[in-house]
Scaffold this motif. Sequence first.
Motif, PDB file in Angstrom:
ATOM      1  N   ASP A  64     -13.569  30.866 -26.835  1.00 33.46           N
ATOM      2  CA  ASP A  64     -13.152  30.319 -25.369  1.00 33.46           C
ATOM      3  C   ASP A  64     -13.767  29.155 -24.909  1.00 33.46           C
ATOM      4  OD1 ASP A  64     -11.330  32.519 -25.072  1.00 33.46           O
ATOM      5  OD2 ASP A  64     -12.366  33.704 -23.709  1.00 33.46           O
ATOM      6  N   VAL A  65     -13.933  28.109 -26.125  1.00 33.47           N
ATOM      7  CA  VAL A  65     -14.447  26.789 -25.717  1.00 33.47           C
ATOM      8  C   VAL A  65     -13.557  25.790 -25.662  1.00 33.47           C
ATOM      9  CG1 VAL A  65     -16.182  25.233 -26.643  1.00 33.47           C
ATOM     10  CG2 VAL A  65     -16.878  27.517 -26.661  1.00 33.47           C
ATOM     11  N   PHE A  66     -13.445  24.973 -24.809  1.00 24.92           N
ATOM     12  CA  PHE A  66     -12.663  23.863 -24.476  1.00 24.92           C
ATOM     13  C   PHE A  66     -12.598  22.986 -25.863  1.00 24.92           C
ATOM     14  CE2 PHE A  66     -10.080  21.414 -21.316  1.00 24.92           C
ATOM     15  CZ  PHE A  66     -10.316  20.091 -22.039  1.00 24.92           C
ATOM     16  N   CYS A  67     -11.711  22.513 -26.315  1.00 19.94           N
ATOM     17  CA  CYS A  67     -11.694  21.502 -27.266  1.00 19.94           C
ATOM     18  C   CYS A  67     -10.595  20.699 -27.450  1.00 19.94           C
ATOM     19  CB  CYS A  67     -12.214  22.050 -28.550  1.00 19.94           C
ATOM     20  SG  CYS A  67     -10.871  22.979 -29.540  1.00 19.94           S
ATOM     21  N   TRP A  68     -10.975  19.311 -27.854  1.00 16.13           N
ATOM     22  CA  TRP A  68      -9.821  18.350 -27.695  1.00 16.13           C
ATOM     23  C   TRP A  68      -9.149  18.391 -29.124  1.00 16.13           C
ATOM     24  CZ3 TRP A  68      -8.788  16.276 -23.511  1.00 16.13           C
ATOM     25  CH2 TRP A  68      -9.568  15.744 -22.600  1.00 16.13           C
ATOM     26  N   ASP A  69      -7.815  18.267 -29.063  1.00 13.21           N
ATOM     27  CA  ASP A  69      -6.985  18.479 -30.252  1.00 13.21           C
ATOM     28  C   ASP A  69      -6.362  17.087 -30.516  1.00 13.21           C
ATOM     29  OD1 ASP A  69      -5.207  19.068 -32.259  1.00 13.21           O
ATOM     30  OD2 ASP A  69      -3.821  20.351 -30.855  1.00 13.21           O
ATOM     31  N   LYS A  70      -7.068  16.261 -31.100  1.00 18.39           N
ATOM     32  CA  LYS A  70      -6.801  14.828 -31.479  1.00 18.39           C
ATOM     33  C   LYS A  70      -5.437  14.644 -32.314  1.00 18.39           C
ATOM     34  CE  LYS A  70     -11.334  13.096 -30.716  1.00 18.39           C
ATOM     35  NZ  LYS A  70     -12.654  13.142 -31.325  1.00 18.39           N
ATOM     36  N   ALA A  71      -5.329  15.631 -33.256  1.00 16.04           N
ATOM     37  CA  ALA A  71      -4.106  15.671 -34.204  1.00 16.04           C
ATOM     38  C   ALA A  71      -2.988  16.215 -33.388  1.00 16.04           C
ATOM     39  CB  ALA A  71      -4.510  15.898 -35.309  1.00 16.04           C
TER      40      ALA A  71
END
Length: 91
Positions: free
Chosen positions: A40-47
């Motif tokens: 449940d960790v927020f992460c950026w999805d660059k692709a």
Amino acid sequence: MSDAPCIQEKPKRLPRRTCVGCRKRKPKWKLLRCVIGEGDVFCWDKAQTLPGRGAYVCGNACLKKALAAKAFQRAFRGRQVKLGEEAEGSG
């Protein structure tokens, strides 16, 4: 030569998404996508290809608005959002 009218193709529609901070609709490629990753960790999805439900923001200002308004909890259907170290400085 034929008198038939020229066949015109319909213009291609660009996918549009709504920013969870300012609620403005923009082309998908102009927004930053984030997902809830493992633990449940927020992460950026660059692709913009990671599986799961995503939420979109314009930038830092909208990220702060979304966090203050708990918009990510609504976007992720009630899941608690934990900011990782990479999420706090990005955007």
